[in-house]
Write a protein that holds these residues in place. Structure first.
Motif, PDB file in Angstrom:
ATOM      1  N   PHE A  25     -40.819 -32.285 -83.186  1.00  0.00           N
ATOM      2  CA  PHE A  25     -39.521 -32.078 -83.693  1.00  0.00           C
ATOM      3  C   PHE A  25     -38.803 -31.159 -83.243  1.00  0.00           C
ATOM      4  CE2 PHE A  25     -36.086 -31.124 -86.849  1.00  0.00           C
ATOM      5  CZ  PHE A  25     -35.400 -32.592 -86.545  1.00  0.00           C
TER       6      PHE A  25
ATOM      7  N   TRP B  40     -37.947 -31.422 -79.810  1.00  0.00           N
ATOM      8  CA  TRP B  40     -36.842 -32.350 -79.663  1.00  0.00           C
ATOM      9  C   TRP B  40     -35.220 -31.468 -79.880  1.00  0.00           C
ATOM     10  CZ3 TRP B  40     -35.408 -37.010 -78.140  1.00  0.00           C
ATOM     11  CH2 TRP B  40     -36.413 -38.036 -77.704  1.00  0.00           C
ATOM     12  N   VAL B  41     -35.591 -30.496 -80.811  1.00  0.00           N
ATOM     13  CA  VAL B  41     -34.258 -29.751 -81.042  1.00  0.00           C
ATOM     14  C   VAL B  41     -33.883 -28.966 -79.696  1.00  0.00           C
ATOM     15  CG1 VAL B  41     -33.314 -27.752 -82.534  1.00  0.00           C
ATOM     16  CG2 VAL B  41     -34.522 -29.590 -83.637  1.00  0.00           C
TER      17      VAL B  41
ATOM     18  N   MET C  84     -34.640 -29.858 -76.796  1.00  0.00           N
ATOM     19  CA  MET C  84     -34.217 -30.672 -75.630  1.00  0.00           C
ATOM     20  C   MET C  84     -32.627 -31.236 -75.958  1.00  0.00           C
ATOM     21  SD  MET C  84     -37.305 -33.318 -74.557  1.00  0.00           S
ATOM     22  CE  MET C  84     -37.515 -34.223 -75.980  1.00  0.00           C
TER      23      MET C  84
END
Lengths: 208, 106
Positions: free
Chosen positions: A28, A31-32, A34
């Motif tokens: 996660f 993802w932050v 990206m």
């Protein structure tokens, strides 16, 4: 996660090992990163869009773009996104280390092929007078497309590091978790490329 | 259909995503080369094909789902997309409007 991560974090105290223990949190967090990178790309896209038409008498998209090379670059990157996916499922289903490394190397070669074609394309553009300092439009172009190329270069470097880690310590949980993030990053770069060929090349060409 | 999480099933998901992406890419290249020379509205088609390809790759390559366990990721992606659209469309709107009022060529 098992004892591998705590062994690798020996000497770092409790918390770094503990952070690595929940793979969902690690993924996660990536993802932050990206998504913040996506916003960064978005700003550079916005600069490019405002610069369409600002060629200051220099060469524009219709003189500079080579759709044959663009198509080859697109296919190289898209296929490398498939092969990194195959490497991921090879890893998930615990196939042999050899077949995993094979798909990583294939992905790396497609990535390097993409970079080679892109650099040839840039030097062709420069030969036609399309250099970054020529106009606002070309500054916008060379601010955005090589930024993506730089990301791909670092992806290739990351792949080399992963190959070295697999050869040195094998497929430990920590190595697997790192590779999962590399695969996400690589898929993400193909998403950005969809924006680049649609907006930068096609948008620029149709409006140029 | 065999077990849903097997090697073959995962491979099939990636191959489906790849084939669809290739089709959307070919369609976009064809549209621009065949119709794009005079027709600016071809960009609408290119945009739709691009969004379709983004959706396919998010689903098949990046495993983004609407299932409960993937909600955090989805919320993050949707919020980031909102910020992205505000920045990009807002910039294009303001700068385009400015260019029009200043009578510069865009």
């Amino acid at each position: 996660m098992d004892g591998n991560s705590s062994a690798l974090n020996k000497g770092l105290g409790e918390s770094p090992g503990a952070i690595h223990k929940d793979p969902d949190v690690v993924i996660f967090g990536f993802w932050v990163f990206m998504m913040s990178d996506l916003i960064f790309f978005g700003v550079v896209f916005a600069i490019y869009i405002t610069m369409i038409g600002a060629t200051a008498g220099g060469p524009g998209p219709r003189e500079l773009f080579d759709f044959g090379s663009l198509f080859a670059q697109t296919m190289f990157l898209l296929t490398s996104s498939l092969t990194v996916g195959i490497a991921t499922i090879t890893m998930k289903h615990q196939r042999s280390q050899g077949s995993f490394l094979f798909w990583v190397v294939v992905t790396l070669l497609f990535g390097l092929g993409f970079l080679t074609l892109e650099l040839l394309d840039f030097s062709d553009m420069a030969a036609k007078g399309g250099t970054p300092q020529r106009s606002g439009y070309l500054s916008g172009f060379f601010g955005l497309v090589p930024l993506h190329g730089l990301h791909v270069s670092f992806g290739c470097l990351w792949m080399l590091v992963m190959i070295a880690q697999v050869l040195a310590v094998g497929m430990t949980d920590l190595v697997k978790l790192r590779f999962l993030r590399l695969a996400l990053f690589w898929h993400f770069l193909d998403l950005i490329w969809i924006g680049i060929f649609s907006v930068v090349y096609f948008g620029g060409w149709v409006y140029g | 259909m065999a077990e849903k999480s097997g090697f073959a099933a995962h491979l099939r998901t990636y191959l489906t995503g790849y084939v669809l992406s290739v089709v959307f890419t070919l369609a976009a290249f064809w549209a621009v080369l065949a119709l794009g020379k005079e027709n600016k509205s071809v960009l609408l088609l290119v945009g739709l094909l691009g969004v379709a390809q983004l959706a396919v790759q998010l689903k098949c390559f990046l495993n983004v789902t609407t299932q409960r366990e993937g909600r955090d990721n989805l919320a993050l992606i949707l919020f980031s997309t909102l910020i992205l659209l505000i920045i990009v469309l807002g910039t294009a709107w303001i700068m385009g409007n400015l260019a029009m009022r200043m009578h510069t060529t865009m």
